[in-house]
Design a protein around this motif. Sequence first.
Motif, PDB file in Angstrom:
ATOM      1  N   ARG A 145      67.524  42.095  84.029  1.00  0.00           N
ATOM      2  CA  ARG A 145      67.118  43.069  83.014  1.00  0.00           C
ATOM      3  C   ARG A 145      66.390  44.218  83.707  1.00  0.00           C
ATOM      4  O   ARG A 145      65.416  44.017  84.419  1.00  0.00           O
ATOM      5  CB  ARG A 145      66.205  42.423  81.969  1.00  0.00           C
ATOM      6  CG  ARG A 145      65.978  43.327  80.762  1.00  0.00           C
ATOM      7  CD  ARG A 145      65.157  42.637  79.693  1.00  0.00           C
ATOM      8  NE  ARG A 145      63.761  42.498  80.106  1.00  0.00           N
ATOM      9  CZ  ARG A 145      62.858  41.779  79.435  1.00  0.00           C
ATOM     10  NH1 ARG A 145      63.224  41.111  78.358  1.00  0.00           N
ATOM     11  NH2 ARG A 145      61.614  41.704  79.853  1.00  0.00           N
ATOM     12  N   VAL A 146      66.876  45.434  83.469  1.00  0.00           N
ATOM     13  CA  VAL A 146      66.294  46.598  84.128  1.00  0.00           C
ATOM     14  C   VAL A 146      65.313  47.332  83.225  1.00  0.00           C
ATOM     15  O   VAL A 146      64.424  48.039  83.708  1.00  0.00           O
ATOM     16  CB  VAL A 146      67.385  47.563  84.635  1.00  0.00           C
ATOM     17  CG1 VAL A 146      68.224  46.894  85.713  1.00  0.00           C
ATOM     18  CG2 VAL A 146      68.283  48.023  83.484  1.00  0.00           C
ATOM     19  N   ILE A 147      65.484  47.194  81.908  1.00  0.00           N
ATOM     20  CA  ILE A 147      64.556  47.849  80.990  1.00  0.00           C
ATOM     21  C   ILE A 147      64.712  47.251  79.596  1.00  0.00           C
ATOM     22  O   ILE A 147      65.793  46.771  79.233  1.00  0.00           O
ATOM     23  CB  ILE A 147      64.783  49.384  80.933  1.00  0.00           C
ATOM     24  CG1 ILE A 147      63.636  50.078  80.199  1.00  0.00           C
ATOM     25  CG2 ILE A 147      66.128  49.705  80.290  1.00  0.00           C
ATOM     26  CD1 ILE A 147      63.681  51.598  80.291  1.00  0.00           C
ATOM     27  N   ARG A 148      63.619  47.248  78.858  1.00  0.00           N
ATOM     28  CA  ARG A 148      63.651  46.836  77.449  1.00  0.00           C
ATOM     29  C   ARG A 148      63.291  48.049  76.602  1.00  0.00           C
ATOM     30  O   ARG A 148      62.219  48.644  76.772  1.00  0.00           O
ATOM     31  CB  ARG A 148      62.686  45.690  77.191  1.00  0.00           C
ATOM     32  CG  ARG A 148      62.433  45.423  75.712  1.00  0.00           C
ATOM     33  CD  ARG A 148      61.731  44.100  75.476  1.00  0.00           C
ATOM     34  NE  ARG A 148      62.681  42.987  75.587  1.00  0.00           N
ATOM     35  CZ  ARG A 148      62.351  41.711  75.350  1.00  0.00           C
ATOM     36  NH1 ARG A 148      61.104  41.400  75.010  1.00  0.00           N
ATOM     37  NH2 ARG A 148      63.269  40.764  75.445  1.00  0.00           N
ATOM     38  N   LEU A 149      64.178  48.399  75.697  1.00  0.00           N
ATOM     39  CA  LEU A 149      63.967  49.508  74.770  1.00  0.00           C
ATOM     40  C   LEU A 149      63.614  48.917  73.414  1.00  0.00           C
ATOM     41  O   LEU A 149      64.191  47.923  73.007  1.00  0.00           O
ATOM     42  CB  LEU A 149      65.226  50.363  74.667  1.00  0.00           C
ATOM     43  CG  LEU A 149      65.936  50.712  75.979  1.00  0.00           C
ATOM     44  CD1 LEU A 149      67.272  51.381  75.707  1.00  0.00           C
ATOM     45  CD2 LEU A 149      65.053  51.595  76.842  1.00  0.00           C
ATOM     46  N   ASN A 150      62.680  49.533  72.718  1.00  0.00           N
ATOM     47  CA  ASN A 150      62.333  48.990  71.404  1.00  0.00           C
ATOM     48  C   ASN A 150      61.717  50.059  70.524  1.00  0.00           C
ATOM     49  O   ASN A 150      61.352  51.147  70.988  1.00  0.00           O
ATOM     50  CB  ASN A 150      61.381  47.788  71.535  1.00  0.00           C
ATOM     51  CG  ASN A 150      60.171  48.101  72.389  1.00  0.00           C
ATOM     52  OD1 ASN A 150      59.415  49.008  72.076  1.00  0.00           O
ATOM     53  ND2 ASN A 150      59.982  47.355  73.461  1.00  0.00           N
ATOM     54  N   GLY A 151      61.616  49.736  69.264  1.00  0.00           N
ATOM     55  CA  GLY A 151      61.038  50.663  68.305  1.00  0.00           C
ATOM     56  C   GLY A 151      61.076  50.074  66.915  1.00  0.00           C
ATOM     57  O   GLY A 151      61.413  48.907  66.707  1.00  0.00           O
ATOM     58  N   ARG A 152      60.741  50.918  65.952  1.00  0.00           N
ATOM     59  CA  ARG A 152      60.710  50.481  64.553  1.00  0.00           C
ATOM     60  C   ARG A 152      61.032  51.686  63.680  1.00  0.00           C
ATOM     61  O   ARG A 152      60.490  52.774  63.886  1.00  0.00           O
ATOM     62  CB  ARG A 152      59.332  49.916  64.225  1.00  0.00           C
ATOM     63  CG  ARG A 152      59.206  49.298  62.837  1.00  0.00           C
ATOM     64  CD  ARG A 152      57.888  48.570  62.703  1.00  0.00           C
ATOM     65  NE  ARG A 152      57.692  47.998  61.366  1.00  0.00           N
ATOM     66  CZ  ARG A 152      56.690  47.195  61.048  1.00  0.00           C
ATOM     67  NH1 ARG A 152      55.801  46.865  61.967  1.00  0.00           N
ATOM     68  NH2 ARG A 152      56.588  46.714  59.823  1.00  0.00           N
ATOM     69  N   GLU A 153      61.909  51.474  62.729  1.00  0.00           N
ATOM     70  CA  GLU A 153      62.330  52.548  61.833  1.00  0.00           C
ATOM     71  C   GLU A 153      62.130  52.140  60.376  1.00  0.00           C
ATOM     72  O   GLU A 153      62.450  51.008  59.989  1.00  0.00           O
ATOM     73  CB  GLU A 153      63.804  52.900  62.060  1.00  0.00           C
ATOM     74  CG  GLU A 153      64.108  53.512  63.423  1.00  0.00           C
ATOM     75  CD  GLU A 153      63.500  54.882  63.603  1.00  0.00           C
ATOM     76  OE1 GLU A 153      63.253  55.562  62.587  1.00  0.00           O
ATOM     77  OE2 GLU A 153      63.287  55.273  64.766  1.00  0.00           O
ATOM     78  N   LYS A 154      61.598  53.055  59.578  1.00  0.00           N
ATOM     79  CA  LYS A 154      61.434  52.796  58.150  1.00  0.00           C
ATOM     80  C   LYS A 154      62.800  52.602  57.505  1.00  0.00           C
ATOM     81  O   LYS A 154      63.777  53.259  57.864  1.00  0.00           O
ATOM     82  CB  LYS A 154      60.711  53.964  57.479  1.00  0.00           C
ATOM     83  CG  LYS A 154      59.250  54.112  57.894  1.00  0.00           C
ATOM     84  CD  LYS A 154      58.413  52.936  57.407  1.00  0.00           C
ATOM     85  CE  LYS A 154      56.945  53.133  57.772  1.00  0.00           C
ATOM     86  NZ  LYS A 154      56.126  51.970  57.336  1.00  0.00           N
ATOM     87  N   ALA A 155      62.848  51.695  56.543  1.00  0.00           N
ATOM     88  CA  ALA A 155      64.110  51.406  55.872  1.00  0.00           C
ATOM     89  C   ALA A 155      63.886  51.305  54.375  1.00  0.00           C
ATOM     90  O   ALA A 155      62.749  51.273  53.896  1.00  0.00           O
ATOM     91  CB  ALA A 155      64.703  50.101  56.406  1.00  0.00           C
ATOM     92  N   ALA A 156      64.971  51.238  53.641  1.00  0.00           N
ATOM     93  CA  ALA A 156      64.896  51.082  52.194  1.00  0.00           C
ATOM     94  C   ALA A 156      64.562  49.632  51.868  1.00  0.00           C
ATOM     95  O   ALA A 156      64.397  48.793  52.749  1.00  0.00           O
ATOM     96  CB  ALA A 156      66.210  51.493  51.560  1.00  0.00           C
ATOM     97  N   ASP A 157      64.480  49.322  50.593  1.00  0.00           N
ATOM     98  CA  ASP A 157      64.146  47.953  50.222  1.00  0.00           C
ATOM     99  C   ASP A 157      65.315  47.008  50.460  1.00  0.00           C
ATOM    100  O   ASP A 157      65.166  45.792  50.362  1.00  0.00           O
ATOM    101  CB  ASP A 157      63.692  47.879  48.754  1.00  0.00           C
ATOM    102  CG  ASP A 157      64.768  48.356  47.791  1.00  0.00           C
ATOM    103  OD1 ASP A 157      65.675  49.068  48.269  1.00  0.00           O
ATOM    104  OD2 ASP A 157      64.681  48.034  46.596  1.00  0.00           O
ATOM    105  N   ARG A 158      66.498  47.559  50.760  1.00  0.00           N
ATOM    106  CA  ARG A 158      67.652  46.732  51.140  1.00  0.00           C
ATOM    107  C   ARG A 158      68.194  47.266  52.461  1.00  0.00           C
ATOM    108  O   ARG A 158      69.205  47.963  52.513  1.00  0.00           O
ATOM    109  CB  ARG A 158      68.726  46.765  50.053  1.00  0.00           C
ATOM    110  CG  ARG A 158      68.272  46.214  48.715  1.00  0.00           C
ATOM    111  CD  ARG A 158      69.389  46.260  47.692  1.00  0.00           C
ATOM    112  NE  ARG A 158      70.532  45.454  48.132  1.00  0.00           N
ATOM    113  CZ  ARG A 158      71.731  45.491  47.544  1.00  0.00           C
ATOM    114  NH1 ARG A 158      71.947  46.303  46.528  1.00  0.00           N
ATOM    115  NH2 ARG A 158      72.704  44.726  47.978  1.00  0.00           N
TER     116      ARG A 158
END
Length: 205
Positions: A145-158
């Motif tokens: 593994r050379v890199i781990r990319l991550n994040g979080r995005e707002k979503a709808a209720d579904r």
Amino acid sequence: MRTGLGLPSTDAKAPAKGRCFGVVAVLVLGLAVSACVGSSQLANLTETARPSIAFESIDGPPSAVVPRFVAMLKDEAAQHQITVGSPAEVNYRLRGYLAVQSDDGTTANPDASAPNPASITNSIRGSITSSISWTLDVYDGDQHRVIRLNGREKAADRPWAATDDPALRRVARSGMDQLAAFLATSRAPAPGGPAPAPQRNAWGG
């Protein structure tokens, strides 16, 4: 040969001028050939250095969502001139995981083993501030593994509904933005390498 005035004949200069012009012509031709070869080599190096990736697996979303998300990843990769191919032909391999989270930190993801996957998603349906947390692990041909990319995005209720494709698109865009930033400062390994471990999904070009 000399003239009556003791000066060299103009005919004697002709061979010397011919030799000069011949040398100049050879030099010009050599430079032109060198420039052509240099341009060709540069083009080949540029093409070889272009990064490439294979999407080996995406875990977390329902099976119907995965192809849509992979298509978005391919679109965003193309925007960064990242080639998508099969694992044996690329520099990097990507394995992703997406999880739905509510604003209280509860994680809920449907999976194939659940008797009613939709019921799991329903447990957070009441939260309008749910989000998709994502992780994309990037490996080289030697499975390091050379890199781990991550994040979080707002979503709808579904979040897994087709109507919330914009959230998935933001995840794909953010992931490829991060990957492009990494590739811009890294030297791509040689394509290929050991065969990847069996995965549930494999997505090439």
